[in-house]
Design an enzyme around this catalytic site. Structure first.
Site, PDB file in Angstrom:
ATOM      1  N   LYS A  47       0.813  -1.203   0.000  1.00 21.50           N
ATOM      2  CA  LYS A  47       0.000   0.000   0.000  1.00 21.50           C
ATOM      3  C   LYS A  47       0.854   1.263   0.000  1.00 21.50           C
ATOM      4  O   LYS A  47       0.423   2.331  -0.380  1.00 21.50           O
ATOM      5  CB  LYS A  47      -0.909   0.014   1.246  1.00 21.50           C
ATOM      6  N   GLY A  48       2.066   1.163   0.512  1.00 16.34           N
ATOM      7  CA  GLY A  48       2.856   2.342   0.884  1.00 16.34           C
ATOM      8  C   GLY A  48       3.090   3.369  -0.200  1.00 16.34           C
ATOM      9  O   GLY A  48       3.200   4.564   0.092  1.00 16.34           O
ATOM     10  N   GLU A 102       8.060   2.502  -5.723  1.00 18.14           N
ATOM     11  CA  GLU A 102       8.153   1.997  -4.347  1.00 18.14           C
ATOM     12  C   GLU A 102       8.214   3.182  -3.389  1.00 18.14           C
ATOM     13  O   GLU A 102       8.707   4.259  -3.742  1.00 18.14           O
ATOM     14  CB  GLU A 102       9.420   1.122  -4.261  1.00 18.14           C
ATOM     15  N   ASP A 103       7.700   2.994  -2.174  1.00 20.72           N
ATOM     16  CA  ASP A 103       7.761   4.072  -1.188  1.00 20.72           C
ATOM     17  C   ASP A 103       9.142   4.151  -0.542  1.00 20.72           C
ATOM     18  O   ASP A 103       9.740   5.218  -0.450  1.00 20.72           O
ATOM     19  CB  ASP A 103       6.677   3.899  -0.108  1.00 20.72           C
ATOM     20  N   ASP A 106      14.281  -0.704   2.056  1.00 22.08           N
ATOM     21  CA  ASP A 106      14.940  -0.864   3.357  1.00 22.08           C
ATOM     22  C   ASP A 106      16.003  -1.957   3.214  1.00 22.08           C
ATOM     23  O   ASP A 106      17.133  -1.695   2.802  1.00 22.08           O
ATOM     24  CB  ASP A 106      13.841  -1.212   4.369  1.00 22.08           C
ATOM     25  N   LYS A 134      17.197   3.360   2.548  1.00 23.68           N
ATOM     26  CA  LYS A 134      18.084   3.322   3.721  1.00 23.68           C
ATOM     27  C   LYS A 134      19.343   2.574   3.307  1.00 23.68           C
ATOM     28  O   LYS A 134      19.437   1.348   3.472  1.00 23.68           O
ATOM     29  CB  LYS A 134      17.402   2.569   4.868  1.00 23.68           C
ATOM     30  N   PHE A 155      12.939   4.210  11.642  1.00 21.65           N
ATOM     31  CA  PHE A 155      11.607   3.913  11.131  1.00 21.65           C
ATOM     32  C   PHE A 155      10.844   5.206  10.842  1.00 21.65           C
ATOM     33  O   PHE A 155      10.796   6.112  11.674  1.00 21.65           O
ATOM     34  CB  PHE A 155      10.839   3.066  12.149  1.00 21.65           C
ATOM     35  N   VAL A 156      10.242   5.293   9.653  1.00 19.47           N
ATOM     36  CA  VAL A 156       9.504   6.497   9.260  1.00 19.47           C
ATOM     37  C   VAL A 156       8.049   6.166   8.930  1.00 19.47           C
ATOM     38  O   VAL A 156       7.736   5.046   8.524  1.00 19.47           O
ATOM     39  CB  VAL A 156      10.164   7.197   8.047  1.00 19.47           C
ATOM     40  N   ASP A 162       3.148   3.472   6.760  1.00 29.55           N
ATOM     41  CA  ASP A 162       2.354   3.206   7.954  1.00 29.55           C
ATOM     42  C   ASP A 162       3.182   2.674   9.119  1.00 29.55           C
ATOM     43  O   ASP A 162       4.306   2.212   8.946  1.00 29.55           O
ATOM     44  CB  ASP A 162       1.300   2.135   7.640  1.00 29.55           C
ATOM     45  N   ARG A 168      -0.637   6.548   7.466  1.00 29.95           N
ATOM     46  CA  ARG A 168      -0.410   6.740   6.023  1.00 29.95           C
ATOM     47  C   ARG A 168      -0.914   8.097   5.550  1.00 29.95           C
ATOM     48  O   ARG A 168      -0.465   8.626   4.540  1.00 29.95           O
ATOM     49  CB  ARG A 168      -1.164   5.670   5.216  1.00 29.95           C
TER      50      ARG A 168
HETATM   51  P1  5GP Z   1      12.414  -4.084   2.323  1.00 29.42           P
HETATM   52  O1  5GP Z   1      11.813  -5.314   1.705  1.00 29.42           O
HETATM   53  O2  5GP Z   1      13.273  -3.288   1.345  1.00 29.42           O
HETATM   54  O3  5GP Z   1      13.128  -4.390   3.601  1.00 29.42           O
HETATM   55  O4  5GP Z   1      11.222  -3.159   2.784  1.00 29.42           O
HETATM   56  C1  5GP Z   1      10.390  -2.556   1.880  1.00 29.42           C
HETATM   57  C2  5GP Z   1       9.028  -2.301   2.443  1.00 29.42           C
HETATM   58  O5  5GP Z   1       9.036  -2.308   3.857  1.00 29.42           O
HETATM   59  C3  5GP Z   1       8.551  -0.925   2.039  1.00 29.42           C
HETATM   60  O6  5GP Z   1       7.825  -0.981   0.848  1.00 29.42           O
HETATM   61  C4  5GP Z   1       7.708  -0.513   3.210  1.00 29.42           C
HETATM   62  O7  5GP Z   1       6.391  -0.961   3.033  1.00 29.42           O
HETATM   63  C5  5GP Z   1       8.321  -1.224   4.391  1.00 29.42           C
HETATM   64  N1  5GP Z   1       9.258  -0.355   5.137  1.00 29.42           N
HETATM   65  C6  5GP Z   1      10.595  -0.386   5.134  1.00 29.42           C
HETATM   66  N2  5GP Z   1      11.123   0.564   5.945  1.00 29.42           N
HETATM   67  C7  5GP Z   1      10.063   1.206   6.459  1.00 29.42           C
HETATM   68  C8  5GP Z   1       9.941   2.333   7.354  1.00 29.42           C
HETATM   69  O8  5GP Z   1      10.893   2.942   7.863  1.00 29.42           O
HETATM   70  N3  5GP Z   1       8.668   2.721   7.631  1.00 29.42           N
HETATM   71  C9  5GP Z   1       7.562   2.110   7.117  1.00 29.42           C
HETATM   72  N4  5GP Z   1       6.399   2.585   7.465  1.00 29.42           N
HETATM   73  N5  5GP Z   1       7.653   1.068   6.269  1.00 29.42           N
HETATM   74  C10 5GP Z   1       8.879   0.630   5.952  1.00 29.42           C
END
Ligand code: 5GP
Length: 178
Positions: A47-48, A102-103, A106, A134, A155-156, A162, A168
């Site tokens: 959703k992000g 993508e939002d 991470d 990040k 964490f944001v 969310d 959100r």
């Molecule tokens: P990854 O798979 O790269 O570890 O994480 C990607 C997804 O994790 C993002 O699309 C998002 O939904 C969530 N995510 C990662 N870091 C954060 C953060 O700091 N805050 C929030 N709200 N979601 C995050």
């Protein structure tokens, strides 16, 4: 608002509405230049990324189509590392120039699971635009072609992001207060 409380935790203002808006205009201009005559397919990861995609595409004034996929590898405040496909592809991907929206990237687990799956559908090209990354956590696992902001590994929330489905709706980005 300088601070907000979500799920009992305090978050402080981190990236303002104006900063986001300015960067979104810049990203839109770069993507427009590259994709003006390519009729790209933007795949928005839910959703992000819904708020970011909505604003970004207002700055892509060329032919394009938009699709949405719901992926989730996050529970609470840490990545589970396990990818869950909650939706199926509803567009013909073959031969298309794809921009994955993508939002935040991470650990990169979400995209490093999703992008190879996408490649099996034989797109002409695939690039990634992400509002946030990040880099300390990512360690070069996934290449982001168009990036809004690099942030430290805190964490944001807000602007589509969310904390257990809350937050959100805030127009700016907040960071967990230490
Ligand atoms: P990854 O798979 O790269 O570890 O994480 C990607 C997804 O994790 C993002 O699309 C998002 O939904 C969530 N995510 C990662 N870091 C954060 C953060 O700091 N805050 C929030 N709200 N979601 C995050």
């Amino acid at each position: 608002m300088q601070e907000v409380t979500i799920g009992g935790k305090t978050f402080e203002q981190y990236i303002s509405e104006d900063q986001i808006a300015d960067r979104v205009v810049e990203l839109g201009a770069v993507i427009s230049k590259e994709y003006a005559d390519k009729n790209p397919l933007f795949i928005v990861l839910l959703k992000g990324a819904y708020v970011f995609a909505s604003d970004l595409l207002k700055h892509f004034l060329h032919p394009c189509t938009v699709s949405f996929f719901r992926l989730s590898s996050y529970k609470g405040m840490s990545s589970t590392g396990k990818l869950t496909f909650k939706d199926v592809f509803d567009e013909n991907i073959q031969g298309r120039d794809i921009v994955v929206v993508e939002d935040i990237v991470d650990t990169g687990n979400t995209l490093s699971g999703f992008l190879p799956a996408l490649q099996t559908l034989e797109p002409n090209s695939v690039k990634v635009v992400s509002l946030l990354s990040k880099p300390d956590v990512l360690q070069g696992k996934v290449h982001i072609d168009f990036l809004g902001f690099e942030i430290p590994p805190a964490f944001v929330v807000g602007y589509g992001l969310d904390f257990d489905e809350q937050g959100r709706n805030y127009p700016q980005i907040y960071q967990l207060k230490q």
